[in-house]
Write a protein that holds these residues in place. Structure first.
Motif, PDB file in Angstrom:
ATOM      1  N   ASP A 189       3.709  11.893  -5.233  1.00 44.62           N
ATOM      2  CA  ASP A 189       4.793  11.315  -4.419  1.00 44.62           C
ATOM      3  C   ASP A 189       6.040  10.951  -5.231  1.00 44.62           C
ATOM      4  O   ASP A 189       6.857  10.147  -4.784  1.00 44.62           O
ATOM      5  CB  ASP A 189       4.320  10.080  -3.640  1.00 44.62           C
ATOM      6  CG  ASP A 189       3.373  10.434  -2.499  1.00 44.62           C
ATOM      7  OD1 ASP A 189       3.267  11.630  -2.173  1.00 44.62           O
ATOM      8  OD2 ASP A 189       2.747   9.519  -1.952  1.00 44.62           O
ATOM      9  N   LYS A 192       0.848  -1.189   0.000  1.00 44.97           N
ATOM     10  CA  LYS A 192       0.000   0.000   0.000  1.00 44.97           C
ATOM     11  C   LYS A 192       0.886   1.242   0.000  1.00 44.97           C
ATOM     12  O   LYS A 192       1.849   1.313   0.738  1.00 44.97           O
ATOM     13  CB  LYS A 192      -0.912   0.016   1.221  1.00 44.97           C
ATOM     14  CG  LYS A 192      -1.808  -1.192   1.330  1.00 44.97           C
ATOM     15  CD  LYS A 192      -3.211  -0.836   0.990  1.00 44.97           C
ATOM     16  CE  LYS A 192      -4.140  -1.970   1.315  1.00 44.97           C
ATOM     17  NZ  LYS A 192      -4.638  -2.656   0.195  1.00 44.97           N
ATOM     18  N   ARG A 193       0.535   2.226  -0.838  1.00 45.08           N
ATOM     19  CA  ARG A 193       1.284   3.483  -0.909  1.00 45.08           C
ATOM     20  C   ARG A 193       0.317   4.631  -0.644  1.00 45.08           C
ATOM     21  O   ARG A 193      -0.856   4.570  -1.011  1.00 45.08           O
ATOM     22  CB  ARG A 193       1.913   3.645  -2.297  1.00 45.08           C
ATOM     23  CG  ARG A 193       2.892   2.539  -2.638  1.00 45.08           C
ATOM     24  CD  ARG A 193       3.539   2.747  -3.971  1.00 45.08           C
ATOM     25  NE  ARG A 193       4.379   3.942  -3.904  1.00 45.08           N
ATOM     26  CZ  ARG A 193       4.780   4.623  -4.963  1.00 45.08           C
ATOM     27  NH1 ARG A 193       4.432   4.247  -6.167  1.00 45.08           N
ATOM     28  NH2 ARG A 193       5.539   5.679  -4.834  1.00 45.08           N
ATOM     29  N   LYS A 194       0.837   5.683  -0.030  1.00 42.11           N
ATOM     30  CA  LYS A 194       0.010   6.862   0.235  1.00 42.11           C
ATOM     31  C   LYS A 194      -0.519   7.465  -1.063  1.00 42.11           C
ATOM     32  O   LYS A 194      -1.601   8.041  -1.089  1.00 42.11           O
ATOM     33  CB  LYS A 194       0.798   7.919   1.007  1.00 42.11           C
ATOM     34  CG  LYS A 194       1.080   7.548   2.440  1.00 42.11           C
ATOM     35  CD  LYS A 194       1.666   8.707   3.207  1.00 42.11           C
ATOM     36  CE  LYS A 194       3.047   9.024   2.701  1.00 42.11           C
ATOM     37  NZ  LYS A 194       3.723  10.084   3.461  1.00 42.11           N
TER      38      LYS A 194
END
Length: 190
Positions: A95, A39-41
């Motif tokens: 990001d 999971k990535r922001k």
């Protein structure tokens, strides 16, 4: 629509996963990037873009996540995005520190070029595209199975002497410029 279904069934019959890949470069790309479930922001921001969109975004949400995570995998710093949709640039830059151009007249050596073949139908100058990359660059093509013209352009790019590794994921086509590697084509379910 029938054309795309037929193309997808043909793709499924030829495609493989990481177990059918014998290239260490492609195996690492598939296992560490394509199939990365971490999971990535950035995914929250990407999901928000999809919820707020007034018109259809040219890539699926799952594909948008892959586009976002491919940049840090290859440590991409400069990119050329050739699409009518500004959303792609937004998805890529979440990001990620990347300098994105939208003008093909730039003479930079890009780490990555993204081309939506559906929206840039008039673009067929492969030599110009390949003159703007360096060794270790990646070219990402969207909509390779949307029309017969797109498939012909995809096959022409695959056969070009400067391209070494091509990866067909049905929704995206990846062209890797790696002089140190033998010419190979992979069809991967991503």
């Amino acid at each position: 629509m029938y054309f795309k279904i037929k193309a997808y069934l043909r793709f499924l019959s030829k495609s493989t996963n990481q177990h059918g890949v014998h290239s260490p470069f492609v195996y690492n790309l598939v296992t560490r990037c394509f199939y990365n479930t971490e999971k990535r922001k950035a995914y929250i921001a990407i999901k928000s873009i999809y919820k707020k969109a007034y018109k259809k975004i040219p890539v699926r949400y799952r594909t948008a996540k892959l586009l976002n995570r491919i940049l840090p995998y290859f440590d991409i710093k400069t990119g050329l995005v050739l699409t009518d949709s500004k959303v792609i640039s937004e998805i890529l830059s979440i990001d990620n520190l990347i300098e994105i151009d939208h003008n093909i007249q730039s003479k930079n050596d890009y780490d990555m070029i993204y081309l939506d073949m559906n929206q840039s139908q008039s673009f067929s100058n492969i030599e110009l595209l390949l003159s703007m990359v360096h060794n270790d660059s990646i070219i990402i093509l969207n909509s390779i199975y949307e029309s017969e013209d797109n498939i012909i352009l995809w096959k022409t790019i695959q056969e070009h002497p400067k391209t070494t590794v091509t990866i067909d994921t049905f929704y995206l086509g990846f062209v890797c410029i790696r002089n140190e590697q033998a010419k190979e084509h992979f069809t991967i379910r991503a």
